[in-house]
Write an enzyme that holds these catalytic residues in place. Structure first.
Site, PDB file in Angstrom:
ATOM      1  N   ARG A 137      43.160  89.470 -28.154  1.00  0.00           N
ATOM      2  CA  ARG A 137      44.206  88.497 -28.530  1.00  0.00           C
ATOM      3  C   ARG A 137      43.772  87.907 -29.867  1.00  0.00           C
ATOM      4  NH1 ARG A 137      45.016  86.606 -22.892  1.00  0.00           N
ATOM      5  NH2 ARG A 137      45.611  88.544 -21.868  1.00  0.00           N
TER       6      ARG A 137
ATOM      7  N   THR B 196      47.834  91.995  -9.606  1.00  0.00           N
ATOM      8  CA  THR B 196      48.187  92.274 -11.006  1.00  0.00           C
ATOM      9  C   THR B 196      47.479  93.540 -11.460  1.00  0.00           C
ATOM     10  OG1 THR B 196      48.548  89.934 -11.426  1.00  0.00           O
ATOM     11  CG2 THR B 196      48.134  91.327 -13.351  1.00  0.00           C
TER      12      THR B 196
ATOM     13  N   ARG C 273      50.843  90.179 -23.657  1.00  0.00           N
ATOM     14  CA  ARG C 273      49.440  89.792 -23.848  1.00  0.00           C
ATOM     15  C   ARG C 273      48.465  90.946 -23.654  1.00  0.00           C
ATOM     16  NH1 ARG C 273      49.049  84.254 -23.611  1.00  0.00           N
ATOM     17  NH2 ARG C 273      47.040  84.062 -22.577  1.00  0.00           N
TER      18      ARG C 273
ATOM     19  N   HIS D  76      53.552  91.268 -19.045  1.00  0.00           N
ATOM     20  CA  HIS D  76      52.538  90.214 -19.166  1.00  0.00           C
ATOM     21  C   HIS D  76      52.793  89.385 -20.442  1.00  0.00           C
ATOM     22  CE1 HIS D  76      48.505  89.608 -17.033  1.00  0.00           C
ATOM     23  NE2 HIS D  76      48.517  88.623 -17.903  1.00  0.00           N
TER      24      HIS D  76
ATOM     25  N   TYR E 285      43.248  88.942  -9.224  1.00  0.00           N
ATOM     26  CA  TYR E 285      42.536  89.894 -10.068  1.00  0.00           C
ATOM     27  C   TYR E 285      41.437  90.395  -9.146  1.00  0.00           C
ATOM     28  CZ  TYR E 285      44.877  88.620 -14.438  1.00  0.00           C
ATOM     29  OH  TYR E 285      45.797  88.433 -15.426  1.00  0.00           O
TER      30      TYR E 285
ATOM     31  N   SER F 267      47.153  81.660 -10.055  1.00  0.00           N
ATOM     32  CA  SER F 267      46.278  82.706 -10.602  1.00  0.00           C
ATOM     33  C   SER F 267      44.883  82.599 -10.004  1.00  0.00           C
ATOM     34  CB  SER F 267      46.192  82.546 -12.123  1.00  0.00           C
ATOM     35  OG  SER F 267      45.136  83.323 -12.634  1.00  0.00           O
TER      36      SER F 267
ATOM     37  N   LYS G  39      52.213  93.552  -9.516  1.00  0.00           N
ATOM     38  CA  LYS G  39      52.713  92.924 -10.753  1.00  0.00           C
ATOM     39  C   LYS G  39      52.235  93.661 -12.003  1.00  0.00           C
ATOM     40  CE  LYS G  39      52.656  88.451 -13.153  1.00  0.00           C
ATOM     41  NZ  LYS G  39      51.790  88.612 -14.318  1.00  0.00           N
TER      42      LYS G  39
HETATM   43  C1  LIG Z   1      48.430  81.777 -20.834  1.00  0.00           C
HETATM   44  C2  LIG Z   1      48.835  82.838 -19.859  1.00  0.00           C
HETATM   45  C3  LIG Z   1      47.951  83.199 -18.853  1.00  0.00           C
HETATM   46  C4  LIG Z   1      48.341  84.166 -17.915  1.00  0.00           C
HETATM   47  N1  LIG Z   1      47.487  84.452 -16.875  1.00  0.00           N
HETATM   48  C5  LIG Z   1      47.863  85.332 -15.928  1.00  0.00           C
HETATM   49  C6  LIG Z   1      47.042  85.560 -14.801  1.00  0.00           C
HETATM   50  O1  LIG Z   1      45.994  84.952 -14.628  1.00  0.00           O
HETATM   51  N2  LIG Z   1      47.464  86.482 -13.888  1.00  0.00           N
HETATM   52  C7  LIG Z   1      48.646  87.171 -14.039  1.00  0.00           C
HETATM   53  O2  LIG Z   1      48.979  87.995 -13.199  1.00  0.00           O
HETATM   54  N3  LIG Z   1      49.452  86.937 -15.083  1.00  0.00           N
HETATM   55  C8  LIG Z   1      49.102  86.030 -16.023  1.00  0.00           C
HETATM   56  N4  LIG Z   1      49.945  85.776 -17.076  1.00  0.00           N
HETATM   57  C9  LIG Z   1      51.258  86.455 -17.158  1.00  0.00           C
HETATM   58  C10 LIG Z   1      52.331  85.667 -16.405  1.00  0.00           C
HETATM   59  O3  LIG Z   1      52.124  85.708 -15.023  1.00  0.00           O
HETATM   60  C11 LIG Z   1      53.721  86.238 -16.668  1.00  0.00           C
HETATM   61  O4  LIG Z   1      53.731  87.608 -16.383  1.00  0.00           O
HETATM   62  C12 LIG Z   1      54.219  86.016 -18.093  1.00  0.00           C
HETATM   63  O5  LIG Z   1      53.750  84.807 -18.609  1.00  0.00           O
HETATM   64  C13 LIG Z   1      55.731  86.028 -18.105  1.00  0.00           C
HETATM   65  O6  LIG Z   1      56.253  85.857 -19.369  1.00  0.00           O
HETATM   66  P1  LIG Z   1      56.757  84.431 -19.922  1.00  0.00           P
HETATM   67  O7  LIG Z   1      55.541  83.622 -20.192  1.00  0.00           O
HETATM   68  O8  LIG Z   1      57.480  84.822 -21.154  1.00  0.00           O
HETATM   69  O9  LIG Z   1      57.642  83.835 -18.878  1.00  0.00           O
HETATM   70  C14 LIG Z   1      49.591  84.806 -18.022  1.00  0.00           C
HETATM   71  C15 LIG Z   1      50.479  84.435 -19.045  1.00  0.00           C
HETATM   72  C16 LIG Z   1      50.112  83.452 -19.940  1.00  0.00           C
HETATM   73  C17 LIG Z   1      51.104  83.051 -21.001  1.00  0.00           C
END
Ligand SMILES: Cc1cc2nc3c(=O)[nH]c(=O)nc-3n(C[C@H](O)[C@H](O)[C@H](O)COP(=O)(O)O)c2cc1C
Length: 399
Positions: A186, A177, A304, A301, A151, A128, A277
């Site tokens: 959140r 993304t 989130r 995501h 990002y 990330s 993404k």
């Molecule tokens: C704590 C956390 C931080 C994340 N940060 C990013 C990020 O910086 N960039 C991004 O593209 N996705 C981010 N994501 C999303 C993940 O890349 C991914 O899409 C997602 O976690 C997939 O679902 P899963 O956790 O159920 O496997 C984040 C997810 C979590 C849980």
């Protein structure tokens, strides 16, 4: 609550046998429960919370459970082959590590541990742009498995420099993304005590004191911060040194709402593969193709960003029908069977975010290899049940 001894589970895999781990933590849910006890509560809430009433979390699970595969009988012996080719590269398994911001806050040294696992297991590692390590920091461990998640920086010079650094460090695939057009709320994370601007309150300090393994790890790695962003914050005269995820300078430096022109510009700047993404709508596929995307990452995501979003697995078949581009699927995958469900529904590759961090939280350095083995065994066992010898057999087994 974390009263587990600091030395527990932080040894290399050799000292605690894989079989012992398998007996103690046979499922991802076991790793999750153990991680929850070893990670301070406010950090846990950062990792585990979604937005709003968190209905997307439940929707992802229910929709995955509703994907059924046809069992097969009398098909003789099968030795399932999990290997695949994706974006011009060969992989032993069709899954990898999704980018997670502030990974190193969730578990000390997470980025290096995950990049190391990815390199040794031959699976992709998504770093990330708001991780606690920069691409340069990981150049010596990530090998040929680095994907860099962007990002989008507002400033063109910063953008060019970030891309150059990622490229020079060996990150060959760029992930843009696009499902964070605005910051999301959140609520559970806020309730958990993660405050903005970041501050270690007495309440947070108490939580840290209860988690010796995490606290000692942070003592060794130093306080987690968004090192890549901090580099530019310093150059552009913005305040630096945030200990916890800060939206203050991130919001200033990164343009969270890029437009189609931004994607076209990126295409001109990056000569490797570009993955977009956070796509849930098949209607945008022609525009993504026209803008030069090499692959589409179907994701919500992990819930989130938008609590009104469809389950990611629900969105997948229509996107598959709309394009021949390679597709990645994520959000809510909790085991090998879920990976098969994604592949049967049209994905070419599956990524996981939180599960790798549950594994790290539960087992430290041993976690990623244990989770990897668990996913692999789960896939092989379930492929045996449905008579699938290859991944390409999966769509035909969809009920
Ligand atoms: C704590 C956390 C931080 C994340 N940060 C990013 C990020 O910086 N960039 C991004 O593209 N996705 C981010 N994501 C999303 C993940 O890349 C991914 O899409 C997602 O976690 C997939 O679902 P899963 O956790 O159920 O496997 C984040 C997810 C979590 C849980």
């Amino acid at each position: 609550m974390c009263f587990v001894a600091a030395s527990d589970h932080n040894t290399a895999m050799g000292s605690s046998s894989a079989e012992h781990l398998n007996v103690k933590f046979p499922a991802l849910s076991d790793l999750k429960a153990h991680a929850r006890r070893r990670i301070p509560h406010f950090v846990w809430e950062y990792l585990d919370s979604a937005t709003g009433a968190e209905t997307v979390t439940a929707r992802n699970r229910a929709a995955l459970d509703a994907v059924l595969l046809r069992p097969s009988i009398l098909h003789g012996e099968i030795a399932p082959d999990l290997s695949t080719r994706f974006l011009g590269r060969d992989y032993p398994v069709p899954f990898g590590i999704a980018p997670v911001g502030m990974s190193g806050l969730i578990w000390p040294g997470a980025e290096r541990l995950l990049a190391h696992h990815a390199a040794s297991a031959g699976i992709p590692y998504g770093l990330s742009s708001v991780a606690t390590q920069t691409p340069d920091d990981l150049a010596d461990v990530v090998g040929d498995q680095g994907w860099f998640q962007l990002y989008p920086p507002r400033d063109p010079e910063m953008r060019a420099d970030v891309l150059r650094r990622a490229r020079d460090a060996g990150f060959h695939t760029l992930v843009l993304t696009v499902d964070v057009p605005v910051a999301s709320r959140r609520e559970r994370q806020t309730r958990g005590g993660l405050v903005q601007p970041p501050r270690i309150t007495p309440r947070l300090a108490m939580q840290v004191a209860r988690c010796p393994a995490w606290a000692m790890g942070i003592g060794k790695t130093g306080m987690p911060r968004m090192r890549l962003i901090d580099d530019y914050a310093a150059r552009l005269g913005k305040p630096t040194g945030g200990v916890l995820p800060s939206t203050a300078h991130v919001g200033y430096l990164l343009r969270t709402s890029p437009d189609w022109q931004y994607l076209r510009d990126l295409r001109a700047l990056w000569d490797g593969a570009i993955v977009v993404k956070g796509v849930l709508d098949a209607g945008v596929v022609p525009d993504l193709e026209a803008a030069g995307a090499d692959a589409i990452w179907v994701s919500n995501h992990a819930g989130r960003q938008f609590d009104g979003a469809p389950a990611s697995i629900t969105a997948l078949p229509a996107i598959r029908a709309a394009t021949t581009l390679p597709l990645i699927f994520d959000s809510g995958v909790m085991g090998g069977l879920d990976i098969l469900r994604g592949l049967a529904s049209g994905a070419d590759f599956v990524m996981l975010g939180r599960p790798w961090h549950y594994a790290l939280g539960a087992l430290g350095a041993d976690g990623p290899a244990h989770l990897h083995a668990m996913l692999e065994k789960d896939m092989i066992s379930n492929m045996g049940q449905i008579g699938a010898a290859r991944l390409s057999d999966l769509p035909a087994r969809l009920l």
